[in-house]
Motif scaffolding. Structure first.
Motif, mmCIF file in Angstrom:
data_model
loop_
_atom_site.group_PDB
_atom_site.id
_atom_site.type_symbol
_atom_site.label_atom_id
_atom_site.label_comp_id
_atom_site.label_asym_id
_atom_site.label_seq_id
_atom_site.Cartn_x
_atom_site.Cartn_y
_atom_site.Cartn_z
ATOM 1 N N GLN A 193 -5.861 67.145 -16.424
ATOM 2 C CA GLN A 193 -7.469 66.874 -16.911
ATOM 3 C C GLN A 193 -7.528 66.104 -17.735
ATOM 4 O O GLN A 193 -8.437 65.289 -17.619
ATOM 5 C CB GLN A 193 -8.045 68.404 -17.103
ATOM 6 N N VAL A 194 -6.677 66.047 -18.898
ATOM 7 C CA VAL A 194 -6.980 64.968 -20.080
ATOM 8 C C VAL A 194 -6.789 63.835 -19.508
ATOM 9 O O VAL A 194 -7.460 62.823 -19.670
ATOM 10 C CB VAL A 194 -6.083 65.601 -21.213
ATOM 11 N N ARG A 195 -5.502 63.615 -18.573
ATOM 12 C CA ARG A 195 -4.987 62.322 -18.198
ATOM 13 C C ARG A 195 -6.256 61.723 -17.175
ATOM 14 O O ARG A 195 -6.727 60.637 -17.375
ATOM 15 C CB ARG A 195 -3.958 62.389 -17.108
ATOM 16 N N ASP A 196 -6.824 62.523 -16.367
ATOM 17 C CA ASP A 196 -7.767 62.340 -15.255
ATOM 18 C C ASP A 196 -9.231 61.708 -16.064
ATOM 19 O O ASP A 196 -9.688 60.946 -15.679
ATOM 20 C CB ASP A 196 -8.049 63.099 -14.392
ATOM 21 N N GLY A 197 -9.534 62.691 -17.121
ATOM 22 C CA GLY A 197 -10.614 62.447 -18.010
ATOM 23 C C GLY A 197 -10.629 61.256 -18.669
ATOM 24 O O GLY A 197 -11.618 60.368 -18.820
ATOM 25 N N LEU A 198 -9.610 60.939 -19.360
ATOM 26 C CA LEU A 198 -9.571 59.511 -20.037
ATOM 27 C C LEU A 198 -9.243 58.562 -19.107
ATOM 28 O O LEU A 198 -9.756 57.509 -19.497
ATOM 29 C CB LEU A 198 -8.068 59.645 -20.947
ATOM 30 N N LYS A 199 -8.873 58.472 -17.985
ATOM 31 C CA LYS A 199 -9.021 57.358 -16.990
ATOM 32 C C LYS A 199 -10.232 57.109 -16.728
ATOM 33 O O LYS A 199 -10.831 55.956 -16.566
ATOM 34 C CB LYS A 199 -7.866 57.782 -15.780
ATOM 35 N N ARG A 200 -11.106 58.271 -16.331
ATOM 36 C CA ARG A 200 -12.490 58.074 -16.013
ATOM 37 C C ARG A 200 -13.171 57.356 -17.277
ATOM 38 O O ARG A 200 -14.175 56.751 -16.791
ATOM 39 C CB ARG A 200 -13.114 59.141 -15.400
ATOM 40 N N GLY A 201 -12.866 57.800 -18.423
ATOM 41 C CA GLY A 201 -13.419 57.254 -19.542
ATOM 42 C C GLY A 201 -13.480 56.061 -20.063
ATOM 43 O O GLY A 201 -14.233 55.287 -20.752
ATOM 44 N N ARG A 202 -12.515 55.179 -19.548
ATOM 45 C CA ARG A 202 -11.855 54.086 -19.889
ATOM 46 C C ARG A 202 -12.584 53.089 -19.108
ATOM 47 O O ARG A 202 -13.355 53.012 -17.976
ATOM 48 C CB ARG A 202 -10.559 53.888 -19.838
#
Length: 174
Positions: free
Chosen positions: A165-174
């Motif tokens: 979830q953190v990995r995917d959330g950070l990818k979307r946020g960049r």
């Protein structure tokens, strides 16, 4: 200035622009990931179970925080460190957010991970997870995850899912 010379100049400017963009992209790729302070994960147990599981829960919480820090570092998402509760965080005995963020910044953290597990019964647990900018106090990422079962395996699965979830959330946020 002749047409041929203007075209050469335009091509030269375009090539310089492309090279500058490539250099900027490459320089950004070489930047180290942000430093992350993983705060000790807390447990709120309202299950009312008669068996004292404090020792088991303390081990699981420590393992969850340590594994989370190790996995986020291994994936290159952050340079994560689990801050010990008996370390600099002692200065924030009330858990005041401004104090915690100040201590995290003093420890060199750009981001702070805050997690709380709520155990409402033997089978139902919820994990509230926040990734916060240590400078501004603003949320970078916030997740509310549920998991079933108060066993080592259930907690390990929850940690793996949290990392995703953190990995995917950070990818979307960049």
């Amino acid at each position: 200035m002749g047409l041929a010379r203007r075209r050469r100049l335009a091509r030269f400017r375009l090539a310089a622009l492309v090279l500058t963009a490539l250099a900027a992209t490459h320089a950004g790729a070489d930047e180290p990931p942000p430093s992350l302070a993983v705060l000790p994960i807390k447990l709120l147990d309202t299950s009312g179970e008669p068996t004292d599981q404090a020792a088991q829960h303390a081990e699981r919480l420590a393992r969850l925080g340590g594994s989370l820090a190790a996995d986020l570092t291994r994936l290159g998402l952050a340079r994560a460190t689990l801050l010990p509760a008996d370390g600099p965080l002692r200065a924030c005995s009330t858990g005041d957010a401004a104090c915690v963020l100040r201590v995290a910044r003093e420890e060199g953290a750009e981001w702070v991970f805050v997690g709380v597990v709520h155990k409402s019964s033997t089978l139902i647990l919820q994990l509230w997870a926040r990734l916060v900018d240590a400078r501004t106090g603003r949320d970078i990422l916030s997740r509310d995850l549920n998991f079933r079962g108060d066993t080592d395996e259930a907690w390990k699965r929850a940690e793996r899912f949290l990392v995703e979830q953190v990995r995917d959330g950070l990818k979307r946020g960049r």
